[in-house]
Write a protein that holds these residues in place. Structure first.
Motif, short mmCIF file in Angstrom:
data_model
loop_
_atom_site.label_atom_id
_atom_site.label_comp_id
_atom_site.label_asym_id
_atom_site.label_seq_id
_atom_site.Cartn_x
_atom_site.Cartn_y
_atom_site.Cartn_z
N ALA A 1 0.73 -0.83 0.25
CA ALA A 1 -0.23 0.12 -0.28
C ALA A 1 0.57 1.32 -0.15
CB ALA A 1 -1.01 -0.06 1.46
N PRO A 2 0.07 2.53 -0.39
CA PRO A 2 0.96 3.57 -0.53
C PRO A 2 1.41 3.91 1.43
CG PRO A 2 -0.67 4.29 -1.43
CD PRO A 2 -1.18 2.52 -0.53
N ASN A 3 1.16 3.67 2.07
CA ASN A 3 2.13 3.65 3.09
C ASN A 3 2.54 2.38 3.46
OD1 ASN A 3 1.29 6.83 4.03
ND2 ASN A 3 -0.26 6.37 4.98
N PRO A 4 4.13 2.52 3.77
CA PRO A 4 4.40 1.09 4.06
C PRO A 4 3.60 0.74 5.96
CG PRO A 4 6.11 2.33 3.22
CD PRO A 4 4.62 3.40 3.81
N LEU A 5 3.86 -0.51 6.15
CA LEU A 5 2.46 -0.92 7.26
C LEU A 5 3.65 -0.67 8.21
CD1 LEU A 5 -0.24 -3.71 6.23
CD2 LEU A 5 -0.34 -0.63 7.04
N HIS A 6 4.82 -1.23 8.39
CA HIS A 6 5.99 -1.31 9.08
C HIS A 6 6.80 -0.64 9.32
CE1 HIS A 6 8.05 -1.56 5.09
NE2 HIS A 6 9.47 -1.67 5.47
N ARG A 7 6.57 0.88 8.96
CA ARG A 7 7.52 2.34 9.27
C ARG A 7 5.99 3.01 9.81
NH1 ARG A 7 12.74 2.46 9.56
NH2 ARG A 7 14.18 1.72 7.23
N SER A 8 6.55 3.97 10.93
CA SER A 8 5.77 4.62 11.64
C SER A 8 5.75 5.96 10.92
CB SER A 8 6.17 4.82 12.74
OG SER A 8 7.67 5.33 12.71
N ALA A 9 4.63 7.03 10.76
CA ALA A 9 4.43 8.51 10.51
C ALA A 9 5.45 8.73 10.70
CB ALA A 9 2.53 8.82 11.11
N ALA A 10 5.93 8.36 11.76
CA ALA A 10 7.73 9.65 12.52
C ALA A 10 8.90 9.41 11.27
CB ALA A 10 8.01 9.56 13.58
N GLY B 1 17.16 13.77 -12.23
CA GLY B 1 16.95 13.09 -12.15
C GLY B 1 15.58 12.79 -10.73
N HIS B 2 15.98 13.92 -9.99
CA HIS B 2 15.83 13.98 -8.68
C HIS B 2 14.25 14.40 -8.49
CE1 HIS B 2 14.97 15.98 -5.00
NE2 HIS B 2 13.82 17.48 -5.71
N TRP B 3 13.24 14.84 -8.71
CA TRP B 3 12.04 14.77 -9.27
C TRP B 3 11.46 13.41 -9.51
CZ3 TRP B 3 10.86 18.86 -6.94
CH2 TRP B 3 11.52 19.65 -6.75
N PRO B 4 11.36 12.70 -10.51
CA PRO B 4 10.82 10.90 -10.62
C PRO B 4 11.26 10.55 -9.16
CG PRO B 4 11.71 11.68 -13.05
CD PRO B 4 11.95 12.89 -11.38
N CYS B 5 12.56 11.00 -8.85
CA CYS B 5 12.66 10.37 -7.87
C CYS B 5 11.80 10.61 -6.35
CB CYS B 5 14.35 9.58 -7.31
SG CYS B 5 15.09 8.74 -8.31
N GLY B 6 11.85 11.81 -6.27
CA GLY B 6 11.36 12.30 -5.35
C GLY B 6 9.75 12.36 -5.08
N ILE B 7 9.14 12.60 -6.47
CA ILE B 7 7.97 12.70 -6.72
C ILE B 7 7.23 10.86 -6.29
CG2 ILE B 7 5.88 12.75 -7.92
CD1 ILE B 7 6.71 14.93 -6.65
N ARG B 8 7.69 10.36 -6.57
CA ARG B 8 7.49 8.56 -6.70
C ARG B 8 7.60 8.35 -5.12
NH1 ARG B 8 6.74 3.73 -8.19
NH2 ARG B 8 6.47 4.46 -11.08
N THR B 9 8.25 8.84 -4.51
CA THR B 9 9.03 8.70 -2.86
C THR B 9 7.58 9.03 -2.07
OG1 THR B 9 10.84 8.22 -3.23
CG2 THR B 9 10.70 8.86 -0.92
N THR B 10 7.36 10.45 -2.53
CA THR B 10 6.04 10.88 -1.69
C THR B 10 5.00 10.16 -2.36
OG1 THR B 10 5.86 12.78 -3.17
CG2 THR B 10 7.37 13.16 -1.84
N ARG B 11 4.75 9.61 -3.28
CA ARG B 11 3.82 8.90 -3.95
C ARG B 11 3.40 7.34 -3.28
NH1 ARG B 11 0.25 5.74 -6.47
NH2 ARG B 11 -1.77 6.73 -7.82
N ALA B 12 4.77 7.01 -3.20
CA ALA B 12 5.01 5.74 -1.75
C ALA B 12 4.73 6.04 -0.89
CB ALA B 12 5.69 4.91 -2.49
N LEU B 13 5.15 6.81 0.00
CA LEU B 13 4.62 6.78 1.30
C LEU B 13 3.30 7.90 1.84
CD1 LEU B 13 8.40 8.01 2.35
CD2 LEU B 13 7.49 5.82 2.30
N LEU B 14 2.86 8.65 0.64
CA LEU B 14 2.05 9.53 1.51
C LEU B 14 0.36 9.11 0.41
CD1 LEU B 14 3.42 12.66 1.14
CD2 LEU B 14 3.29 11.44 3.18
N ASP B 15 -0.34 9.15 1.38
CA ASP B 15 -2.26 8.84 0.86
C ASP B 15 -2.11 10.40 -0.01
OD1 ASP B 15 -3.32 11.00 2.22
OD2 ASP B 15 -4.10 9.43 4.15
#
Length: 420
Positions: A6-15, A123-137
Motif C-alpha cells: 500500500a502507499p503507506n508501508p505498514l512496517h514504518r511509522s508516520a514519524a 533525476g531528482h524529481w521522478p525519484c522524489g515524486i515517486r517516493t512521496t507517492r509511495a509514502l503518503l495518501d
C-alpha cells in the motif's frame, strides 16, 4: 492484477515517513544549491567570459534542454529500478558536475558542465515524486510535495549567503563557491542509506488495484488522455515563469535596478524565504481546505488560483522604482510562483502509480522545452530593449493562465456532480 504494498508501508511509522520527506527536502536544497550558484554569480561570470545577455540566456537554455532529456531518461528508470539506488546515483553525478564548474576556463567548458548538471538534476524529481507517492495518501500528498518542493527554496536561501562569504573582490573568486557547494551533496548519501532500507522502496513500487484504479491503463493512453494534456499545459506555463525569475532575478536587481552585488545576494536569500513560505503555505492550505467541505480537487484549484494571482503581481514591476515596494512585489510574486508546484505534483500523482516516474519525466520534457526557448528570448529581448521589464511582464501572467484548464477541464461533469 497482483496486489502489492500500500502507499503507506505498514512496517514504518508516520514519524519515519515524514523524516524521509525531510530528507527529500534536503535533496531538493542540494539540487538548488548547485543550480543557483550560476545565477548568483551571473554578473561576475558574464564579465569574465564577456557574455551578452543572449549568451547568458543560451547557457540557461542548454541547462534546460539537458534537464528535459534527463527527465525522460530518469522518469523511465524510476519506474524500473530501485529509487533507493537511483536517487543516490543522480545526486552523486549532479554534485560532481557542480564541483567541476568551479574549474572551468571558458564559455564552452561552462556549457558542458551546465549540460551535465541539468541532465542529472532532472533525476531528482521522478525519484522524489515517486517516493512521496509511495509514502503518503492522496490528502497528504499536497503537503508532502510542499516539503519536497520547499527544499528548493532552502537551498536557494543558503546559496547566496555561502557565496557572499566566499566571493571576494577578485573577479574569479566565484569558483571557490562552486567547489564548496558541489561537495555538500555527498553528506546526503550517508543519511539516505542509513534511513532507507531496500524493502522501503522496492523496484518497482506496485500498487494494488484498489489503491489506484488507473494503474491498469497503458502509458500511451495516459499520455493521450485529457488530464495529461492539461498537465503539459500547466507545467509549461508555471515552470517558464519560475525559471525566468530564478535565473534572472540577480541580474534584474543589479543591472536593471542598480542594486549592488551584496544587496542583491541578501535580497535573493530573503526572496527564497518568501518562496518557501508560499510553497509550504500552499500545500498546507490545500490540505486544510480539503478537510473541510471542499473536495480535494476544488481545494487544490482554489489555492493554485491564489498563487497565480500573487505571481501576476510581478507584472507591476515596470512601473516601480528602486525601493521597498518593488522588493515586496518580487517577494509576493516569488511566493506564488513556487506555491503552485506542490499542487501541480499532486495532480500528476492522481494519474497513475505504476507509471508515476514516466509521467513525471515526460511532463518534465515539456516543462523544460518552453523555458529553454524562453530563456533565450528573454535575453534577446533584454539586449534589444535594454530592459528586463517586457519579458518580466510576459512571464508573470503564465501561472494565472495555467489555472484555467485545471478549473474547466480536469474533472468530467459526472465527477463534479458526484463530488458535490
Amino acid at each position: 492484477m497482483t496486489a502489492a504494498a500500500a502507499p503507506n508501508p505498514l512496517h514504518r511509522s508516520a514519524a519515519w515517513k515524514w523524516t524521509i520527506c525531510g530528507l527529500l527536502l534536503l535533496a531538493s536544497a542540494i539540487n538548488y544549491m548547485d543550480r543557483q550558484t550560476l545565477a548568483n554569480a551571473a554578473v561576475r561570470i558574464t564579465k569574465e567570459f564577456q557574455l551578452s545577455q543572449e549568451q547568458y540566456g543560451h547557457i540557461e537554455a542548454v541547462f534546460a534542454y539537458a534537464f528535459a532529456a534527463g527527465s525522460l531518461v530518469f522518469g523511465w528508470l524510476a519506474d524500473r529500478f530501485s529509487v533507493r539506488w537511483l536517487y543516490a546515483i543522480v545526486l552523486t553525478m549532479w554534485s560532481l558536475a557542480g564541483l567541476a564548474t568551479g574549474f572551468v576556463h571558458n564559455e564552452q567548458e561552462l556549457l558542458w558542465c551546465r549540460m551535465a548538471l541539468g541532465f542529472f538534476e532532472a533525476g531528482h524529481w521522478p525519484c522524489g515524486i515517486r517516493t512521496t507517492r509511495a509514502l503518503l495518501d492522496a490528502r497528504e500528498r499536497s503537503f508532502g510535495n510542499s516539503v519536497l518542493q520547499s527544499g528548493t527554496s532552502v537551498g536557494a536561501i543558503i546559496t547566496p549567503l555561502i557565496m557572499s562569504g566566499l566571493m571576494t573582490a577578485e573577479l574569479g573568486s566565484w569558483r571557490t563557491a562552486f567547489q564548496v557547494v558541489g561537495i555538500t551533496g555527498f553528506g546526503w548519501l550517508v543519511l539516505w542509506f542509513a534511513l532507507v532500507r531496500k524493502a522501503d522502496l522496492p523496484a518497482p513500487v506496485r500498487l494494488s488495484e484498489s489503491s489506484d484504479k488507473s494503474d491498469g491503463a497503458s502509458l500511451w493512453s495516459l499520455i493521450l488522455s485529457r488530464r495529461m494534456i492539461i498537465i503539459f499545459a500547466v507545467i509549461a506555463g508555471i515552470n517558464t515563469t519560475w525559471q525566468i525569475l530564478r535565473a534572472w532575478l540577480p541580474k534584474i536587481l543589479q543591472e536593471g535596478r542598480g542594486y549592488s552585488e551584496a544587496e542583491t545576494l541578501w535580497f535573493t536569500s530573503a526572496w527564497y524565504v518568501a518562496t518557501d513560505v508560499g510553497c509550504l503555505g500552499a500545500g498546507a492550505l490545500a490540505v486544510w481546505l480539503g478537510r473541510r467541505k471542499l473536495s480535494v480537487h476544488a481545494a487544490r484549484v482554489i489555492v493554485f488560483a491564489g498563487c497565480g494571482a500573487l505571481c501576476a503581481s510581478c507584472g507591476l514591476t515596470p512601473w516601480l522604482e528602486h525601493g521597498w515596494v518593488l522588493l515586496t512585489v518580487f517577494m509576493l510574486a516569488g511566493a506564488g510562483a513556487l506555491g503552485v508546484f506542490p499542487l501541480y505534483h499532486a495532480f500528476t500523482q492522481d494519474l497513475s502509480g505504476r507509471h508515476q516516474g514516466k509521467i513525471t519525466g515526460i511532463a518534465g520534457v515539456v516543462a523544460w522545452v518552453l523555458p529553454a526557448e524562453a530563456q533565450q528570448f528573454f535575453g534577446r529581448l533584454a539586449d534589444r530593449t535594454h530592459s528586463f521589464d517586457q519579458g518580466l511582464m510576459l512571464a508573470s501572467c503564465l501561472p494565472l493562465i495555467a489555472v484555467l484548464p485545471l478549473w474547466l477541464f480536469w474533472e468530467n461533469k459526472s465527477e463534479r456532480t458526484s463530488s458535490s
